[in-house]
Design a protein around this motif. Sequence first.
Motif, PDB file in Angstrom:
ATOM      1  N   TYR A  48      25.087 -33.369  15.042  1.00  0.00           N
ATOM      2  CA  TYR A  48      25.382 -34.101  16.269  1.00  0.00           C
ATOM      3  C   TYR A  48      24.831 -35.532  16.270  1.00  0.00           C
ATOM      4  O   TYR A  48      24.943 -36.232  17.278  1.00  0.00           O
ATOM      5  CB  TYR A  48      24.809 -33.361  17.484  1.00  0.00           C
TER       6      TYR A  48
ATOM      7  N   LEU B 150      29.012 -31.734  24.112  1.00  0.00           N
ATOM      8  CA  LEU B 150      27.552 -31.671  24.105  1.00  0.00           C
ATOM      9  C   LEU B 150      26.947 -31.636  25.507  1.00  0.00           C
ATOM     10  O   LEU B 150      25.726 -31.635  25.647  1.00  0.00           O
ATOM     11  CB  LEU B 150      26.978 -32.869  23.330  1.00  0.00           C
TER      12      LEU B 150
ATOM     13  N   ARG C 238      24.200 -28.097  22.823  1.00  0.00           N
ATOM     14  CA  ARG C 238      23.377 -29.250  22.490  1.00  0.00           C
ATOM     15  C   ARG C 238      22.254 -28.904  21.518  1.00  0.00           C
ATOM     16  O   ARG C 238      21.794 -29.742  20.750  1.00  0.00           O
ATOM     17  CB  ARG C 238      22.792 -29.815  23.794  1.00  0.00           C
TER      18      ARG C 238
END
Length: 373
Positions: free
Chosen positions: A164, A122, A128
């Motif tokens: 995420y 990330l 991201r």
Amino acid sequence: MTLRTRVGQLVAYFFRSLLWSLNILLVLYTCLAYWLLYSLPVEHWTAGMIMITLPVAIFLNLIVVILWLTTSPWRSWLSGIVVILGLLLFGHRTFVWNSEQDVPAGFMPVKVFSYNAHTFGLEDYWTRYRSSPRARRIINYVLRYDAPIKCFQEFATASEIPDYDILLRFKMTGYPYSALLNSNEARAKDGYIGIATFSRYPIIASGSQAFYGANGVVWANIKIGNDTIRVINVHLQSMGIRVGRVLRQNELKKVRQETRGVLSALRNGFIERNEQVRVVEKFIQESPYPVIVTGDHNDTPYSVVYERLRRILPNSFEDAGRGFGFTYNRLPGFIRIDNQFHDPKLPVQNFETINYIGYSDHYPIVGTYLVKK
């Protein structure tokens, strides 16, 4: 005897004498490294530099033995003795072959999984903000791996993208308890936690101490049945190894610059880690419970950090590992800098380096410990 023969003999004598002189210097250097590591009389960074070169020194002595056996066999004894001594004293730090132990009655096996996840990828700007197959693979792997206690270094999370939001996903997959280094980053859009410990068992107390950047220590007292253990998750100062960057340079000037950078980073790393390991020792000594220390120590088995911890707690790889156990997934590759140390009250049944998982610049490690039911 012809002049050509005499000249040849003189040249051969010169090179044998030179090799013998270098052999003696190599033996003295190797013995110095043995003494520094075995006794720890000083912990200056220069001593650390000498100690981490010990495997190379032993290998060079072995080469010298082979050279002498082909020319003057009687001279091979000096380096031969040094090699044998090194293998007896320190060989088990590099290569072991243990068999998995049976689980005795009244005990249960508990796995402790540890992984420097390199932020799950990330750190890349585009990854991201959109779902990446590579990031999903590594996140799914660590979520699905069957271990009740999981410890991470370079742990990152991103709350805005469901894939995420790793903290939330750990809770949803059966890990309701956690201890974090930078807990204020837990719900951030781009949260860099640094060090994180997750557990299926209750964490009844925890604490942390940050070092420079993402480095630090997180400890968690984890209640397993009627017993409690302390798991200390560490990430010490980086070694600063950038061998790949040195090799990629095609100009001598740039090679020198990168080499100086590596040496400077190594020096600073030795100094920082020697201070940081004392914090780890404090958390070990203050623990009212048996301790497991795990994480990215950023130091080889031939170092002050490793030796200091080893004098307090046995090393799990040495007790239950197999092979070389190299944990670094980049050049130079043949080093073990991720470790677990365990209290003798928590016998280690098995230890594994999962070297087929190449998502990060480190390989995961997992130790299986025997806890009373």
